[in-house]
Motif scaffolding. Structure first.
Motif, PDB file in Angstrom:
ATOM      1  N   ARG A  65       0.817  -1.209   0.000  1.00 44.40           N
ATOM      2  CA  ARG A  65       0.000   0.000   0.000  1.00 44.40           C
ATOM      3  C   ARG A  65       0.853   1.262   0.000  1.00 44.40           C
ATOM      4  NH1 ARG A  65      -3.391   1.173   5.265  1.00 44.40           N
ATOM      5  NH2 ARG A  65      -1.261   1.146   5.959  1.00 44.40           N
ATOM      6  N   ASP A  66       1.939   1.277   0.760  1.00 46.74           N
ATOM      7  CA  ASP A  66       2.783   2.465   0.851  1.00 46.74           C
ATOM      8  C   ASP A  66       3.370   2.862  -0.506  1.00 46.74           C
ATOM      9  OD1 ASP A  66       2.239   2.696   3.542  1.00 46.74           O
ATOM     10  OD2 ASP A  66       4.057   1.616   4.144  1.00 46.74           O
ATOM     11  N   GLU A  67       3.614   1.900  -1.368  1.00 48.30           N
ATOM     12  CA  GLU A  67       4.121   2.201  -2.700  1.00 48.30           C
ATOM     13  C   GLU A  67       3.137   3.084  -3.470  1.00 48.30           C
ATOM     14  OE1 GLU A  67       7.051   1.502  -4.044  1.00 48.30           O
ATOM     15  OE2 GLU A  67       7.765   0.376  -2.324  1.00 48.30           O
ATOM     16  N   LEU A  68       1.850   2.807  -3.319  1.00 49.37           N
ATOM     17  CA  LEU A  68       0.848   3.613  -4.014  1.00 49.37           C
ATOM     18  C   LEU A  68       0.745   5.004  -3.409  1.00 49.37           C
ATOM     19  CD1 LEU A  68      -2.004   1.073  -4.724  1.00 49.37           C
ATOM     20  CD2 LEU A  68      -0.061   1.709  -6.143  1.00 49.37           C
ATOM     21  N   TYR A  69       0.817   5.105  -2.086  1.00 47.18           N
ATOM     22  CA  TYR A  69       0.779   6.425  -1.454  1.00 47.18           C
ATOM     23  C   TYR A  69       1.972   7.260  -1.899  1.00 47.18           C
ATOM     24  CZ  TYR A  69      -3.159   5.316   1.558  1.00 47.18           C
ATOM     25  OH  TYR A  69      -4.407   5.002   2.016  1.00 47.18           O
ATOM     26  N   ASN A  70       3.131   6.653  -2.079  1.00 44.59           N
ATOM     27  CA  ASN A  70       4.301   7.371  -2.579  1.00 44.59           C
ATOM     28  C   ASN A  70       4.067   7.881  -3.999  1.00 44.59           C
ATOM     29  OD1 ASN A  70       5.682   6.924  -0.196  1.00 44.59           O
ATOM     30  ND2 ASN A  70       6.704   5.086  -0.965  1.00 44.59           N
ATOM     31  N   GLN A  71       3.330   7.160  -4.791  1.00 46.47           N
ATOM     32  CA  GLN A  71       3.023   7.537  -6.172  1.00 46.47           C
ATOM     33  C   GLN A  71       2.135   8.783  -6.222  1.00 46.47           C
ATOM     34  OE1 GLN A  71       4.214   5.826  -8.760  1.00 46.47           O
ATOM     35  NE2 GLN A  71       3.103   6.804 -10.402  1.00 46.47           N
ATOM     36  N   LEU A  72       1.336   9.027  -5.209  1.00 45.83           N
ATOM     37  CA  LEU A  72       0.393  10.145  -5.209  1.00 45.83           C
ATOM     38  C   LEU A  72       1.072  11.511  -5.189  1.00 45.83           C
ATOM     39  CD1 LEU A  72      -2.361   8.820  -2.814  1.00 45.83           C
ATOM     40  CD2 LEU A  72      -2.521   9.155  -5.277  1.00 45.83           C
ATOM     41  N   GLY A  73       2.279  11.591  -4.678  1.00 48.01           N
ATOM     42  CA  GLY A  73       2.968  12.871  -4.592  1.00 48.01           C
ATOM     43  C   GLY A  73       3.158  13.549  -5.937  1.00 48.01           C
ATOM     44  N   SER A  74       3.261  12.772  -7.004  1.00 44.98           N
ATOM     45  CA  SER A  74       3.486  13.339  -8.335  1.00 44.98           C
ATOM     46  C   SER A  74       2.217  13.403  -9.167  1.00 44.98           C
ATOM     47  CB  SER A  74       4.530  12.497  -9.072  1.00 44.98           C
ATOM     48  OG  SER A  74       4.045  11.184  -9.243  1.00 44.98           O
ATOM     49  N   SER A  75       1.071  13.248  -8.545  1.00 46.87           N
ATOM     50  CA  SER A  75      -0.189  13.165  -9.286  1.00 46.87           C
ATOM     51  C   SER A  75      -1.147  14.279  -8.879  1.00 46.87           C
ATOM     52  CB  SER A  75      -0.836  11.803  -9.045  1.00 46.87           C
ATOM     53  OG  SER A  75       0.039  10.772  -9.385  1.00 46.87           O
ATOM     54  N   GLN A  76      -0.747  15.499  -9.079  1.00 47.13           N
ATOM     55  CA  GLN A  76      -1.572  16.630  -8.677  1.00 47.13           C
ATOM     56  C   GLN A  76      -2.694  16.876  -9.684  1.00 47.13           C
ATOM     57  OE1 GLN A  76       1.079  19.900  -8.121  1.00 47.13           O
ATOM     58  NE2 GLN A  76       2.190  18.900  -6.479  1.00 47.13           N
ATOM     59  N   GLY A  77      -3.808  17.409  -9.180  1.00 38.28           N
ATOM     60  CA  GLY A  77      -4.892  17.815 -10.050  1.00 38.28           C
ATOM     61  C   GLY A  77      -5.895  16.742 -10.415  1.00 38.28           C
ATOM     62  N   ARG A  78      -5.722  15.536  -9.940  1.00 32.78           N
ATOM     63  CA  ARG A  78      -6.661  14.451 -10.225  1.00 32.78           C
ATOM     64  C   ARG A  78      -7.156  13.887  -8.900  1.00 32.78           C
ATOM     65  NH1 ARG A  78      -4.368  10.277 -14.588  1.00 32.78           N
ATOM     66  NH2 ARG A  78      -6.574   9.913 -14.940  1.00 32.78           N
ATOM     67  N   SER A  79      -8.318  13.276  -8.941  1.00 31.43           N
ATOM     68  CA  SER A  79      -8.802  12.572  -7.754  1.00 31.43           C
ATOM     69  C   SER A  79      -8.460  11.096  -7.901  1.00 31.43           C
ATOM     70  CB  SER A  79     -10.304  12.771  -7.573  1.00 31.43           C
ATOM     71  OG  SER A  79     -11.015  12.265  -8.676  1.00 31.43           O
ATOM     72  N   PHE A  80      -8.267  10.448  -6.749  1.00 32.00           N
ATOM     73  CA  PHE A  80      -7.871   9.045  -6.737  1.00 32.00           C
ATOM     74  C   PHE A  80      -8.623   8.297  -5.643  1.00 32.00           C
ATOM     75  CE2 PHE A  80      -4.315   9.020  -9.590  1.00 32.00           C
ATOM     76  CZ  PHE A  80      -3.901  10.331  -9.600  1.00 32.00           C
ATOM     77  N   ALA A  81      -8.736   7.013  -5.854  1.00 34.95           N
ATOM     78  CA  ALA A  81      -9.198   6.089  -4.821  1.00 34.95           C
ATOM     79  C   ALA A  81      -8.157   4.986  -4.754  1.00 34.95           C
ATOM     80  CB  ALA A  81     -10.563   5.506  -5.163  1.00 34.95           C
ATOM     81  N   ILE A  82      -7.989   4.448  -3.561  1.00 36.01           N
ATOM     82  CA  ILE A  82      -7.124   3.286  -3.388  1.00 36.01           C
ATOM     83  C   ILE A  82      -7.996   2.166  -2.841  1.00 36.01           C
ATOM     84  CG2 ILE A  82      -5.190   2.301  -2.120  1.00 36.01           C
ATOM     85  CD1 ILE A  82      -3.862   5.031  -2.191  1.00 36.01           C
ATOM     86  N   GLU A  83      -7.981   1.053  -3.541  1.00 28.08           N
ATOM     87  CA  GLU A  83      -8.759  -0.127  -3.163  1.00 28.08           C
ATOM     88  C   GLU A  83      -7.809  -1.284  -2.889  1.00 28.08           C
ATOM     89  OE1 GLU A  83     -11.971  -1.171  -2.961  1.00 28.08           O
ATOM     90  OE2 GLU A  83     -12.979   0.671  -3.535  1.00 28.08           O
ATOM     91  N   TYR A  84      -8.171  -2.115  -1.918  1.00 29.89           N
ATOM     92  CA  TYR A  84      -7.485  -3.392  -1.736  1.00 29.89           C
ATOM     93  C   TYR A  84      -8.409  -4.468  -2.266  1.00 29.89           C
ATOM     94  CZ  TYR A  84      -5.036  -7.351   0.149  1.00 29.89           C
ATOM     95  OH  TYR A  84      -4.364  -8.531   0.257  1.00 29.89           O
ATOM     96  N   THR A  85      -7.907  -5.327  -3.135  1.00 27.53           N
ATOM     97  CA  THR A  85      -8.756  -6.307  -3.806  1.00 27.53           C
ATOM     98  C   THR A  85      -8.768  -7.668  -3.130  1.00 27.53           C
ATOM     99  OG1 THR A  85      -6.976  -6.969  -5.291  1.00 27.53           O
ATOM    100  CG2 THR A  85      -8.431  -5.173  -6.034  1.00 27.53           C
ATOM    101  N   GLY A  86      -8.163  -7.754  -1.953  1.00 24.47           N
ATOM    102  CA  GLY A  86      -8.165  -9.015  -1.211  1.00 24.47           C
ATOM    103  C   GLY A  86      -9.421  -9.163  -0.379  1.00 24.47           C
ATOM    104  N   SER A  87      -9.312  -9.860   0.719  1.00 24.21           N
ATOM    105  CA  SER A  87     -10.483 -10.203   1.525  1.00 24.21           C
ATOM    106  C   SER A  87     -11.163  -8.992   2.145  1.00 24.21           C
ATOM    107  CB  SER A  87     -10.086 -11.184   2.632  1.00 24.21           C
ATOM    108  OG  SER A  87      -9.133 -10.594   3.500  1.00 24.21           O
ATOM    109  N   THR A  88     -10.528  -7.839   2.177  1.00 25.03           N
ATOM    110  CA  THR A  88     -11.172  -6.637   2.708  1.00 25.03           C
ATOM    111  C   THR A  88     -11.490  -5.671   1.562  1.00 25.03           C
ATOM    112  OG1 THR A  88      -9.057  -5.574   3.126  1.00 25.03           O
ATOM    113  CG2 THR A  88     -10.044  -6.815   4.952  1.00 25.03           C
ATOM    114  N   ALA A  89     -11.908  -6.171   0.397  1.00 28.83           N
ATOM    115  CA  ALA A  89     -12.125  -5.354  -0.784  1.00 28.83           C
ATOM    116  C   ALA A  89     -13.215  -4.300  -0.610  1.00 28.83           C
ATOM    117  CB  ALA A  89     -12.482  -6.250  -1.986  1.00 28.83           C
TER     118      ALA A  89
END
Length: 85
Positions: free
Chosen positions: A54-78
């Motif tokens: 999950r932390d890898e995706l949060y690190n990716q958000l720093g360079s993604s200004q101006g867009r909205s995002f959602a983060i989903e986990y697709t495992g048992s807590t989807a």
């Protein structure tokens, strides 16, 4: 055996949440410009990255200004959703 923890980037493609869960099992998925229902749950969106870490995706958000995002986990807590605007 070492697990590959790198972010996987994908070509733009709009997928439904059901497709995302099927194509990226047990992964954290970064969804750009998600379409949400009245309960703020993801209906569909553009998968821009996925990773088992999950932390890898949060690190990716720093360079993604101006867009909205959602983060989903697709495992048992989807059902858990974090929406970032």
């Amino acid at each position: 055996m070492e697990t590959d923890r790198s972010i996987k980037l994908n070509a733009p493609k709009i997928l439904t949440l059901e497709e995302i869960i099927r194509y990226y099992p047990d992964q954290w998925v970064l969804i750009a410009d998600p379409e949400l229902d009245e309960d703020l749950e993801v209906i569909r969106g553009e998968v821009v990255a996925h990773s088992p870490d999950r932390d890898e995706l949060y690190n990716q958000l720093g360079s993604s200004q101006g867009r909205s995002f959602a983060i989903e986990y697709t495992g048992s807590t989807a059902d858990d959703v974090v929406v970032l605007i």
